[in-house]
Design a protein around this motif. Structure first.
Motif, PDB file in Angstrom:
ATOM      1  N   SER A 428      11.004   0.090   1.151  1.00  0.00           N
ATOM      2  CA  SER A 428      11.828   0.475   0.003  1.00  0.00           C
ATOM      3  C   SER A 428      11.487  -0.414  -1.182  1.00  0.00           C
ATOM      4  O   SER A 428      11.072  -1.564  -1.033  1.00  0.00           O
ATOM      5  CB  SER A 428      13.315   0.343   0.343  1.00  0.00           C
ATOM      6  N   ARG A 462       7.173   5.322   5.269  1.00  0.00           N
ATOM      7  CA  ARG A 462       8.164   6.136   4.552  1.00  0.00           C
ATOM      8  C   ARG A 462       8.611   5.320   3.342  1.00  0.00           C
ATOM      9  O   ARG A 462       9.304   4.313   3.472  1.00  0.00           O
ATOM     10  CB  ARG A 462       9.352   6.481   5.432  1.00  0.00           C
ATOM     11  N   SER A 464      10.486   4.652  -0.325  1.00  0.00           N
ATOM     12  CA  SER A 464      11.655   5.029  -1.124  1.00  0.00           C
ATOM     13  C   SER A 464      11.682   4.164  -2.378  1.00  0.00           C
ATOM     14  O   SER A 464      11.214   3.023  -2.369  1.00  0.00           O
ATOM     15  CB  SER A 464      12.944   4.863  -0.312  1.00  0.00           C
ATOM     16  N   GLU A 507      11.315   9.627  -2.772  1.00  0.00           N
ATOM     17  CA  GLU A 507      10.788   9.312  -1.449  1.00  0.00           C
ATOM     18  C   GLU A 507       9.429   9.989  -1.236  1.00  0.00           C
ATOM     19  O   GLU A 507       9.113  10.997  -1.858  1.00  0.00           O
ATOM     20  CB  GLU A 507      11.756   9.748  -0.354  1.00  0.00           C
TER      21      GLU A 507
END
Length: 639
Positions: A428, A462, A464, A507
């Motif tokens: 993130s 992933r 973000s 995202e």
């Protein structure tokens, strides 16, 4: 004058000498000596007075100052509307390219602008480098900046005169003597030789080089020190249509005055200086000029290579009536060319190769357009003009033919067919309690890492926070796994990037292949002020695939990078600073024992060395750099 301490006298004398030099340079510009130019006349009249002030304050004759000041390296910026400057290029021969590169100060003078900043080899942008897949590239980087080094600060602007080099986008090892930005540190006055072996299957494309020392990125890269780097297409790689097109490199750089002045103040930088700025809040340059004019042939397609060497702003480029087809992003060709796009969206640090054709008989303004969706800062304004003359009787228009790269490098194989990755973690950016956090942490140093992955693995992340923060990953480009929520054709599943920002979707799921080498992998926000303030982390790629080879969110676990024994590591700048301070105190006490007069002379020499020197002429070829050791550690290059 005698009432002022000698150290302050020398500092003020140097400022006076700088002012005299500015007057001397300006007096050589057209129209300066006009009788109507009272400012110019008064400025010229002060030169003699300032020279004698310098002489009295510094206890040196004026002749020792003025000739040296007159040799300052000056870079004149073309006026808006001038013809586009083609970047100078150094190409490899016989499989090698050996270059001398110097980071030093330049005085940039143009219409309504006069400032002192940093540049590579005395030009903005620096000279372009061009190699082929399989070539060997050697760059001897000389740090021609001067002391003082600036304050220590782990996550803030600091050490504005300490540097190193990053080959942005290249798939090369992240260890010495290659693309290492963690252990290789070049202090003022030193030189380091980088060596890169370009893989034989490396993707031809558009890349760039820039300084990457943590804490000084804004004051160096963000203030003009950057250069294009091309991996050229081998013969027969492109289609005949693409190979026949005019090929234009466009280096886009912005100098935001307020940010640069703030960073200079916080880092105690005495070099960056604004003498005149009758411009907007940001000065945008295309190949070193504001709003230049690019000439195009009527009815013909041309290839434009955009490099966004921006401090903070991203661009949504609108070509108006022109036809635009995407060819490559971040140095990797797309496989569905020609992909028509309404706008070209480039984040700071990103690149885009496009093919453009504009209607004949008119000028076409290329604009940085506003974006309807919020997110990262976007620049809005004119960038440059494409000028197309009226067509001749025999001019014809040709449609674009589909094309895809004839081969795919191993590190760029399609990872969408892999059912499960070998490792998967989340990263993130700017979320939580601090807008500069990466996964809940600020930068904690080169021996603390965020994630761990094995070599020869398919790795998934992933992401973000990428609507506001451009995510950049060193050495391994990554592939988009999912089509973002927007319907923008500029982004598609399967595209490759090394710097990613999408203001319409916060995202993204990406994958990359850790083949060919291992070592520390740097990831960070490519808004340079964010990176300098701690929005940067390091991951580790190491070892074979296995149950214990993957690790996520390891900063909380306090895991560290493997390192060589302390006795084998060269001293870091911080250690040297401590030792220097101890020696300083000891020497001072020793000198005081031998007499006040000797102590006074010694202190004068030390204080004099703290002042900045005048701008150098360019890189020196009189010295040879030592070869780096094979292992890691903080390196202080020795000339």
């Amino acid at each position: 004058v005698e009432a002022i301490p000698r150290g302050l006298r020398r500092a003020h004398a140097f400022k006076a000498g700088q002012s005299a030099a500015v007057c001397l340079r300006a007096s050589e510009m057209p129209g300066f000596r006009s009788r109507k130019n009272s400012h110019g006349a008064s400025c010229v009249a002060t030169v003699a007075a300032l020279s004698f002030i310098v002489a009295a304050a510094a206890d040196v004759p004026p002749a020792a100052w003025l000739p040296e000041l007159a040799e300052e390296q000056v870079l004149y910026m073309p006026a808006p509307g001038s013809s586009l400057q083609w970047v100078h290029m150094r190409r490899s021969t016989d499989g090698e390219l050996n270059v001398q590169m110097a980071l030093g100060p330049v005085h940039l003078i143009g219409p309504n602008v006069s400032l002192v900043t940093r540049a590579l080899n005395g030009s903005v942008p620096g000279v372009a480098l061009a190699v082929f897949p399989g070539d060997r590239l050697s760059i001897a980087l000389a740090n021609q900046l001067k002391a003082p080094p600036g304050p220590d600060a782990e996550n803030g602007y600091h050490h504005p005169n300490t540097t190193n080099l990053h080959v942005h986008g290249l798939h090369v090892p992240p260890v010495q003597p290659g693309d290492d930005v963690l252990a290789t540190i070049i202090p003022p006055g030193k030189t380091w030789k980088y060596q890169y072996s370009i893989p034989s299957d490396h993707s031809p494309g558009t890349y760039w080089v820039h300084p990457h020392s943590h804490g000084s990125a804004v004051m160096q890269t963000g203030a003009g020190a950057a250069a294009p780097l091309l991996v050229l297409d081998p013969p027969g790689f492109l289609s005949p249509q693409l190979a026949a097109m005019d090929d234009v490199v466009l280096m886009m750089q912005d100098l935001p005055r307020t940010l640069l002045q703030s960073a200079a103040k916080k880092s105690q930088d005495e070099l960056f200086r604004v003498d005149r700025w009758n411009w907007g809040p940001e000065l945008w340059l295309v190949n070193g000029a504001p709003e230049p004019v690019l000439d195009a042939r009527p009815g013909k397609w041309q290839r434009l290579r955009f490099i966004l060497a921006s401090v903070a702003s991203w661009l949504s480029i609108d070509f108006g009536e022109c036809e635009v087809a995407l060819l490559a992003k971040d140095g990797v060709y797309i496989r569905d060319f020609p992909r028509l796009v309404p706008r070209v969206k480039i984040p700071p640090g990103g690149r885009a190769d496009v093919v453009v054709r504009c209607p004949a008989g008119k000028d076409h303004s290329v604009l940085a357009a506003p974006n309807a969706v919020g997110g990262a800062k976007v620049f809005v304004g004119k960038l440059f003009t494409i000028r197309v003359p009226s067509p001749s009787q025999d001019s014809t228009e040709e449609a674009l033919h589909p094309w895809a790269p004839p081969f795919t490098p191993t590190y760029l194989r399609d990872l969408r067919t892999v059912e499960e990755p070998d490792c998967a973690c989340a990263t993130s950016m700017g979320l939580g309690g601090n807008t500069r956090w990466m996964s809940g942490h600020l930068w904690e140093g080169p021996t603390r890492y965020l994630h761990r992955s094995p070599r020869d693995a398919v790795v998934e992340r992933r992401l973000s926070g990428v609507a506001k923060h451009p995510y950049h990953q060193h050495n391994y480009p990554f592939q988009l796994m999912e089509i973002p929520a927007s319907s923008d054709p500029y982004f598609k599943a399967g595209d490759w990037h090394d710097t990613y920002l999408n203001v319409e979707n916060t995202e993204a799921i990406i994958r990359f292949h850790t083949v060919d080498f291992e070592g520390p992998q740097v990831v960070h926000c490519h808004i340079l002020s964010h990176s300098d303030q701690g929005m940067i982390a390091v991951e580790m790629v190491q070892g074979p695939i296995g149950r214990e080879s993957c690790g996520c969110d390891l900063l909380d676990a306090a895991e560290r990078l493997p390192s060589a024994p302390a006795a084998e590591l060269p001293a870091s700048p911080e250690v040297l600073g401590t030792l220097a301070m101890v020696l300083f105190v000891a020497m001072l006490g020793f000198v005081l024992l031998w007499g006040v007069q000797l102590a006074k002379s010694w202190r004068s020499a030390v204080e004099s060395s703290r002042c900045y020197h005048t701008l150098p002429k360019g890189p020196s070829n009189k010295s040879k750099s030592t070869s780096p050791p094979a292992t890691g550690g903080t390196i202080i290059a020795v000339v």
